[in-house]
Design a protein around this motif. Structure first.
Motif, PDB file in Angstrom:
ATOM      1  N   ASP A 161      13.982   2.366   1.310  1.00  0.00           N
ATOM      2  CA  ASP A 161      14.077   1.193   2.318  1.00  0.00           C
ATOM      3  C   ASP A 161      13.247   1.749   3.376  1.00  0.00           C
ATOM      4  O   ASP A 161      13.377   3.021   4.008  1.00  0.00           O
ATOM      5  N   HIS A 162      12.185   1.098   4.188  1.00  0.00           N
ATOM      6  CA  HIS A 162      11.372   1.243   5.128  1.00  0.00           C
ATOM      7  C   HIS A 162      11.377   0.294   6.146  1.00  0.00           C
ATOM      8  O   HIS A 162      11.110  -0.752   5.980  1.00  0.00           O
ATOM      9  N   THR A 163      11.563   0.880   7.248  1.00  0.00           N
ATOM     10  CA  THR A 163      11.595  -0.021   8.540  1.00  0.00           C
ATOM     11  C   THR A 163      10.492   0.521   9.697  1.00  0.00           C
ATOM     12  O   THR A 163      10.460   1.892   9.909  1.00  0.00           O
ATOM     13  N   HIS A 164      10.275  -0.267  10.649  1.00  0.00           N
ATOM     14  CA  HIS A 164       9.792   0.284  11.963  1.00  0.00           C
ATOM     15  C   HIS A 164      10.696  -0.003  12.967  1.00  0.00           C
ATOM     16  O   HIS A 164      10.386  -0.418  13.921  1.00  0.00           O
ATOM     17  N   ALA A 165      12.070   0.588  12.804  1.00  0.00           N
ATOM     18  CA  ALA A 165      13.015   0.232  13.959  1.00  0.00           C
ATOM     19  C   ALA A 165      12.794   0.714  15.372  1.00  0.00           C
ATOM     20  O   ALA A 165      12.214   1.627  15.689  1.00  0.00           O
ATOM     21  N   VAL A 182       0.971  -1.193  -0.154  1.00  0.00           N
ATOM     22  CA  VAL A 182       0.108  -0.103   0.152  1.00  0.00           C
ATOM     23  C   VAL A 182       0.868   1.286  -0.304  1.00  0.00           C
ATOM     24  O   VAL A 182       0.414   2.279  -0.051  1.00  0.00           O
ATOM     25  N   GLU A 183       2.163   1.112   0.239  1.00  0.00           N
ATOM     26  CA  GLU A 183       3.116   2.211   0.306  1.00  0.00           C
ATOM     27  C   GLU A 183       3.576   2.332  -1.034  1.00  0.00           C
ATOM     28  O   GLU A 183       4.701   2.915  -1.312  1.00  0.00           O
ATOM     29  N   ALA A 184       3.053   1.747  -2.288  1.00  0.00           N
ATOM     30  CA  ALA A 184       3.681   1.776  -3.509  1.00  0.00           C
ATOM     31  C   ALA A 184       4.023   3.241  -3.959  1.00  0.00           C
ATOM     32  O   ALA A 184       5.018   3.532  -4.768  1.00  0.00           O
ATOM     33  N   LYS A 199       5.747   8.095  15.221  1.00  0.00           N
ATOM     34  CA  LYS A 199       4.980   6.925  15.731  1.00  0.00           C
ATOM     35  C   LYS A 199       4.402   5.935  14.794  1.00  0.00           C
ATOM     36  O   LYS A 199       3.699   5.325  14.908  1.00  0.00           O
ATOM     37  N   HIS A 200       5.513   5.709  13.795  1.00  0.00           N
ATOM     38  CA  HIS A 200       5.466   4.725  12.615  1.00  0.00           C
ATOM     39  C   HIS A 200       6.860   4.162  12.303  1.00  0.00           C
ATOM     40  O   HIS A 200       6.796   2.986  12.366  1.00  0.00           O
ATOM     41  N   GLY A 201       7.624   5.020  11.690  1.00  0.00           N
ATOM     42  CA  GLY A 201       8.983   4.295  11.414  1.00  0.00           C
ATOM     43  C   GLY A 201      10.011   5.340  10.804  1.00  0.00           C
ATOM     44  O   GLY A 201       9.682   6.618  10.663  1.00  0.00           O
TER      45      GLY A 201
HETATM   46 ZN   LIG Z   1       5.247   1.198   7.782  1.00  0.00          ZN
END
Ligand SMILES: [Zn+2]
Length: 526
Positions: free
Chosen positions: A129-133, A115-117, A192-194
């Motif tokens: 690159d996306h993470t929820h570190a 959904v983040e395309a 509050k997400h990443g």
């Molecule tokens: Zn995310």
């Protein structure tokens, strides 16, 4: 945090897409960056179609894939021009977006794009690159999160206030990126997400992620909030299986289906469940909204299932107006329970789901403890969590498994399970969705299957204490017992009656007859 990049390994991944696969797996290997389908990555590639025309394609993580094990075919190839056109629309509903993303692909058999395309398409760099570190979340989920992020990174990060993932987030990021980004920009923090990082090579984007998250870890270290100590505490000595099994029945009734319930009484679980400020910190909400589908918004603190159900209903009633289409309430049973004697209980439809809830909650405990050590833990308001919990695109992740097998959520115990008919029973019950405990005098029982829904215990069935201990272990692992298969038996060779001694006779009766009485007596209250 250390970079796992290895030149020799990386060289085996030739080409842009394979490089994308390699660093996605590196990110996935570190559970403090992403867990269980969380996070996503992409690469923009120019290639030719069948007619030799040049096309710009975004390869973005497909839904249903985990970064740790992703393959090239786990990336959905979307046409960049379509994604960028979509981004100019003033509005786009989730259903429309999901459809548009699917039809933007150049491979009809590829998985549905993340959904983040659109957000990935809008970031003007080749690799994203996306993470929820954990370390980033521990900082942003405090009352002073934004100021701390600014203090830590200065001007190097684009900062985005919390907004639900999807089209609106993509639009907001595009606007804010254009407004805040400059030559020195290294990444983007979603409060509050990443975190997002990017680069012109897979290595650059990945190593920026590691470096920026490492800075966050050091920031926590400077504030004495990185290393979390869990004091040694002892679980109660007396057996818990009867109360635990009764509690699981209550949970199953609340859920409307049989649940698996795993107990954890290690130091982390018990010491957290015994914190004096537990209610204050544990009843705030999840670390990032997508955890809600695994853990629900809040844990149950204590044992009052009815009160939990009631407050879940109230939360649903209070927030259902937020959806444009009528919603059906999900089951109101908790997925996480914290109790001073039981420690942490993790609950799911299957042993695997209970294990995922455990993984997520252990990270939650660590992050909450860090945020608290620094200042205070603060999660998103209930309505933001509700939006994600009842978001059709999140629910689709849970439905992806298809129809559940007949014995899903049920627990079976099979004796004499290491071979022959017993082993066949175990296989058959596992195939029908049950969690299975296998007992046998042969220690091979312990390694018969390596999967979360199987537990093998070596037991001498002539020993009552060993049987009782096995039941205690089984209930702690899965929560109770629904089926008992009395299969163990011995059949010594034929002996003329003139030579049959009482010792041999006794042994046969102890195993084939007496042990079954003990097994039924122990199983009955569960
Ligand atoms: Zn995310």
């Amino acid at each position: 945090m250390q970079s796992l990049w290895n030149e020799t390994e990386a060289a085996e991944y030739a080409g842009d897409l394979n490089q994308r696969v390699y660093t996605s797996r590196l990110l996935g290997r570190d559970k403090s960056l992403v867990m269980h389908g969380g996070g996503n990555t992409s690469v923009k590639i120019t290639q030719s179609d069948l007619f030799g025309r040049e096309q710009h394609i975004l390869y973005v993580k497909g839904s249903g894939w985990d970064l740790e094990t992703i393959q090239p075919q786990g990336f959905s190839p979307c046409k960049m021009d379509v994604l960028l056109d979509l981004a100019t629309l003033p509005e786009l509903s989730d259903i429309q977006m999901a459809n548009e993303l699917r039809v933007s692909m150049i491979d009809a058999s590829a998985p549905s794009p993340s959904v983040e395309a659109i957000l990935h398409a809008l970031i003007p760099h080749k690799y994203v690159d996306h993470t929820h570190a954990d370390a980033i979340i521990a900082i942003t989920n405090t009352p002073d999160g934004r100021r701390r992020i600014e203090e830590l990174y200065g001007e190097r990060m684009v900062i985005i206030p919390y907004i639900m993932p999807g089209f609106k987030l993509a639009r907001l990021c595009a606007e804010e990126f254009a407004r805040q980004a400059h030559d020195g920009t290294q990444g983007m923090i979603l409060l509050k997400h990443g975190i997002f990082t990017f680069g012109e090579t897979a290595k650059e984007a990945y190593e920026r992620m590691i470096a920026l998250v490492d800075e966050a870890e050091q920031y926590l270290e400077r504030h004495h909030a990185w290393r979390v100590e869990y004091p040694q505490v002892a679980p109660p000595d007396e057996p818990q299986r009867q109360v635990l099994a009764a509690f699981r029945r209550e949970l199953s009734d609340a859920a409307g289906f049989a649940v698996i319930m795993a107990s954890h009484t290690d130091e982390q679980a018990l010491s957290f469940a015994r914190r004096a400020d537990l209610k204050q910190i544990a009843l705030q909400g999840p670390l990032t909204p997508d955890h809600v589908i695994r853990t629900k918004r809040l844990p149950l603190v204590g044992r009052d299932v009815a009160a939990y159900e009631e407050s879940y209903r109230a939360y649903f009633e209070a927030n259902q107006h937020r959806s444009a289409t009528p919603l059906t309430m999900l089951d109101p049973a908790p997925r996480i329970v914290l109790d001073p004697d039981w420690g942490l209980l993790t609950i799911g439809k299957t042993a695997k789901e209970a294990a995922i809830a455990e993984d997520i909650y252990r990270h939650t405990i660590a992050v909450i403890s860090r945020a608290r050590a620094m200042q205070n833990y603060e999660a998103l308001p209930a309505e933001d969590i509700f939006d994600v919990e009842y978001w059709d695109l999140e629910q689709a992740k849970l439905r992806a498994g298809g129809k559940a097998p007949a014995f899903t959520g049920e627990i079976a115990l099979v004796t004499g399970a290491a071979s022959g008919i017993g082993k066949a029973c175990v296989e058959s019950l596992l195939a029908r969705g049950a969690a299975v405990v296998g007992l046998d005098i042969n220690p091979a029982i312990e390694t018969l299957f390596k999967r979360p829904d199987y537990l093998g215990i070596t037991v001498d069935l002539t020993d009552e204490a060993q049987i009782a201990a096995a039941f205690e272990t089984a209930v702690k692992r899965y929560g109770g017992l629904d089926m008992l298969v009395l299969n163990a038996g011995i059949f010594p060779g034929g002996t003329p009656i003139a030579k049959l001694g009482l010792a041999d006779w006794d042994k046969v009766l102890r195993i084939n007859l007496d042990s079954n009485l003990v097994l039924m007596r122990e199983a009955h209250p569960l």
